[in-house]
Scaffold this motif. Structure first.
Motif, PDB file in Angstrom:
ATOM      1  N   HIS A 124      28.782-151.619 -21.200  1.00 32.61           N
ATOM      2  CA  HIS A 124      29.521-150.650 -20.390  1.00 32.61           C
ATOM      3  C   HIS A 124      29.022-150.756 -18.959  1.00 32.61           C
ATOM      4  O   HIS A 124      27.834-150.553 -18.696  1.00 32.61           O
ATOM      5  N   THR A 125      29.894-151.115 -18.035  1.00 36.62           N
ATOM      6  CA  THR A 125      29.536-151.423 -16.638  1.00 36.62           C
ATOM      7  C   THR A 125      28.385-152.433 -16.651  1.00 36.62           C
ATOM      8  O   THR A 125      28.527-153.520 -17.181  1.00 36.62           O
ATOM      9  N   THR A 126      27.210-152.054 -16.111  1.00 32.52           N
ATOM     10  CA  THR A 126      26.090-153.004 -16.068  1.00 32.52           C
ATOM     11  C   THR A 126      25.083-152.763 -17.192  1.00 32.52           C
ATOM     12  O   THR A 126      24.014-153.369 -17.212  1.00 32.52           O
ATOM     13  N   ARG A 127      25.405-151.887 -18.120  1.00 28.46           N
ATOM     14  CA  ARG A 127      24.470-151.513 -19.189  1.00 28.46           C
ATOM     15  C   ARG A 127      24.905-152.131 -20.516  1.00 28.46           C
ATOM     16  O   ARG A 127      26.071-152.051 -20.893  1.00 28.46           O
ATOM     17  N   THR A 128      23.970-152.741 -21.231  1.00 28.66           N
ATOM     18  CA  THR A 128      24.230-153.305 -22.545  1.00 28.66           C
ATOM     19  C   THR A 128      23.223-152.725 -23.527  1.00 28.66           C
ATOM     20  O   THR A 128      22.005-152.811 -23.295  1.00 28.66           O
ATOM     21  N   VAL A 129      23.721-152.135 -24.620  1.00 33.20           N
ATOM     22  CA  VAL A 129      22.848-151.493 -25.601  1.00 33.20           C
ATOM     23  C   VAL A 129      23.239-151.941 -27.007  1.00 33.20           C
ATOM     24  O   VAL A 129      24.362-152.377 -27.247  1.00 33.20           O
ATOM     25  N   LYS A 130      22.286-151.817 -27.936  1.00 35.12           N
ATOM     26  CA  LYS A 130      22.576-152.089 -29.335  1.00 35.12           C
ATOM     27  C   LYS A 130      23.430-150.960 -29.913  1.00 35.12           C
ATOM     28  O   LYS A 130      23.309-149.807 -29.501  1.00 35.12           O
TER      29      LYS A 130
END
Length: 449
Positions: free
Chosen positions: A352-358
C-alpha cells in the motif's frame, strides 16, 4: 500578489485542462479498433509512415480505403501472444488537450486487462454495436467502470450507418445503458451516436444525423471537466526515503522524501505519523533544492519535522486534523490478475503506497458475476479475472482510505511472497454492490496475526 491558495488552484486547473487519461472497451465485433484508428487518423495523430503502411496493407487486401483498425491490430496481436495484465497505451494531442489512451481488451477472459487500464482513467469509452444494443459484455464494461470509480463514461453507439442512422435505435440503447450505469453509481454518462468506419461524430459532426445536437467524441474528450482535484482531498504523504546526510554542512538535517499522494502540506501544520500515531509540526518543506512554505499533490518533496521521530519508509504523514483510520483487517474488493488462484488462508504481501507488510487472506466472502452483478457466496478461491470481496489480516496496521474517497491511498496490491508476482489489485472499502461480511475464522499456525 498571487496567494499560495490561488497558486494551488491554478495548478489544479492547469492539470485538469491539459491532460485526460481515458480507456476504451468494446467487443471485437463492435469496431473498437476502427474507432481508435479513426480518432488518431482524423485528429492527425498518425505518423506518415504508419499511415502509408496501413494503406499498403489495405490495398493488398483489395480494400479501396485504408483500414484504420490496422493502426491498433498489432497491439491486439501482442496481447493474444501472452501479455496478460499489460495494456497498450497511445499518446496523442490536439490544440486543446493532451491524451493518454489505454486501449483495453473487452473479452471476459481479459477483465484484468481492463481493470489495469481503467484504474487510472478519468473517462471510459464503452462501445456498443447499434445492431445488437446493450449485451452482457456492455454491462460488464459498465460494472468495471463503476467499480473503479471512473467519473465519466461515454457510450459510443457505433455502426449507426448499418441501422439507417435511426434516432429511435440510438435512443433505446442510450436509455437502457444510462439506466443500468446510473444504478451502479456512475456519476456522468454521455451517449454519442457514431460510425467509426465512416467517421460520423468521431472527430467531425455527422451529416447523416441532424437529429443529434451533442458533441462529437473528440469534442467531448477535449472539453469534459476532469474534476478529480488531488489538492481538494486530505493530505497524504507516504514516506519513500529518509534523508540524513550527517555532513559538516548539514550535521542535523533529517528529511522525509516522497511524493504527495493527495492534498496540500504547509509549514507550521500539525501532522500525525502513522501507524505510530506520533505527532509533530512541519518545520520545513524542500522542493527542487529550495525551501517552500506550501506543496501540493502530486509534487515530490522532502518534509522536515520539528521533532525527531522514528520514521522510516512506508510510514504516512497526514494532518492531525484529518488522519486516515488505521486497521489490520482490510475489507476490500479485489481483481485477481495472476494465473495461480488466490485461496483462503494464503500468505501474501500487501503493498500500500510505499509500505509492504505480511498478510493472510482470512476470508473470501463472495465472488462477483459481472454479467448480472450476482454474488457467488464463499467461493473459497479466486482465479484469473475474478472479482470478489476479501478480508485480509495484516501483520502491522495500515493507514488506508476508502477507495471511493481516494483512488491512490485506497488501493493496494497483493503479492506472492515467494516470487514477487502480483496476485490481485485491491480497492479498500465498499464496492457498488452490497456485501455481507461473515465471521473471520482463526488461521492455522504460521502467519496468524
Amino acid at each position: 500578489m498571487t496567494s499560495t491558495t490561488d497558486q494551488v488552484g491554478e495548478f489544479a486547473d492547469l492539470a485538469a485542462t491539459t491532460l485526460l487519461r481515458f480507456a476504451t472497451a468494446g467487443s471485437v465485433d463492435d469496431g473498437k479498433s476502427t474507432l481508435v484508428g479513426r480518432l488518431l487518423h482524423d485528429s492527425k495523430s498518425v505518423l506518415t509512415d504508419q499511415l502509408e503502411a496501413v494503406e499498403r496493407v489495405s490495398a493488398s487486401r483489395g480494400q479501396d480505403a485504408p483500414d484504420l483498425a490496422l493502426l491498433t491490430d498489432g497491439l491486439r496481436a501482442e496481447r493474444e501472444q501472452g501479455i496478460t495484465i499489460d495494456v497498450a497505451y497511445r499518446y496523442f494531442a490536439t490544440a486543446r488537450r493532451r491524451f493518454i489512451l489505454a486501449d483495453t481488451p473487452g473479452h471476459v477472459q481479459y477483465t484484468r486487462n481492463m481493470v489495469t487500464g481503467a484504474s487510472t482513467a478519468d473517462l471510459a469509452v464503452v462501445l456498443v454495436d447499434a445492431r445488437n444494443g446493450v449485451i452482457e459484455q456492455t454491462r460488464r464494461h459498465a460494472a468495471v467502470a463503476a467499480l473503479l470509480r471512473v467519473p465519466h463514461v461515454v457510450l459510443a453507439v457505433n455502426k449507426m450507418d448499418l441501422v439507417g442512422y435511426e434516432e429511435s435505435v440510438f435512443a433505446k440503447i442510450a436509455e437502457e445503458f444510462t439506466a443500468y450505469a446510473s444504478d451502479l453509481g456512475v456519476p456522468e454518462i454521455t451517449a454519442i451516436p457514431i460510425s467509426a468506419l465512416a467517421g460520423d461524430n468521431v472527430v467531425e459532426p455527422s451529416a447523416h444525423m441532424d437529429w443529434y445536437g451533442g458533441p462529437t467524441v473528440l469534442e467531448h474528450l477535449e472539453t469534459v471537466p476532469v474534476s478529480h482535484d488531488l489538492t481538494a482531498c486530505p493530505a497524504r504523504f507516504p514516506v519513500q526515503y529518509v534523508i540524513r546526510p550527517q555532513t559538516a554542512e548539514h550535521p542535523d538535517y533529517r528529511g522525509y522524501a516522497g511524493q504527495i499522494a493527495s492534498g496540500v502540506l504547509r509549514v507550521g501544520e500539525a501532522v500525525t505519523v502513522l501507524p505510530s500515531g506520533r505527532t509533530s509540526v512541519i518545520a520545513g518543506i524542500d522542493a527542487l533544492g529550495e525551501s517552500v512554505d506550501i506543496a501540493w499533490a502530486p509534487q515530490s518533496v522532502t518534509v522536515r519535522l520539528a521533532d525527531d521521530i522514528d520514521i522510516s519508509r512506508g510510514d504516512l504523514i497526514a494532518p492531525s486534523a484529518n488522519p486516515p483510520a488505521t486497521t489490520q483487517d482490510v475489507i476490500a474488493t479485489v481483481c485477481h490478475v495472476a494465473d495461480q488462484p488466490l485461496s483462503v488462508g494464503a500468505r501474501v504481501l500487501l503493498k500500500h503506497t510505499t509500505r509492504t507488510v505480511k498478510a493472510i487472506v482470512k476470508e473470501i466472502p463472495s465472488r462477483l458475476t459481472l454479467d448480472d452483478l450476482s454474488q457467488h457466496p464463499d467461493p473459497g478461491q479466486l482465479v484469473a479475472n475474478d472479482i470478489g470481496r476479501v478480508v485480509v489480516r495484516t501483520a502491522e496496521p495500515l493507514a488506508l482510505d476508502a477507495y471511493a474517497d481516494s483512488r491512490r491511498t485506497g488501493s493496494f496490491l497483493l503479492i506472492d511472497p515467494a516470487d514477487g508476482t502480483t496476485l490481485a489489485a485491491g480497492m479498500a472499502g465498499e464496492s457498488f454492490a452490497s456485501q455481507a461480511r461473515t465471521t473471520v475464522q482463526a488461521d492455522e499456525e504460521g502467519w496468524d496475526f
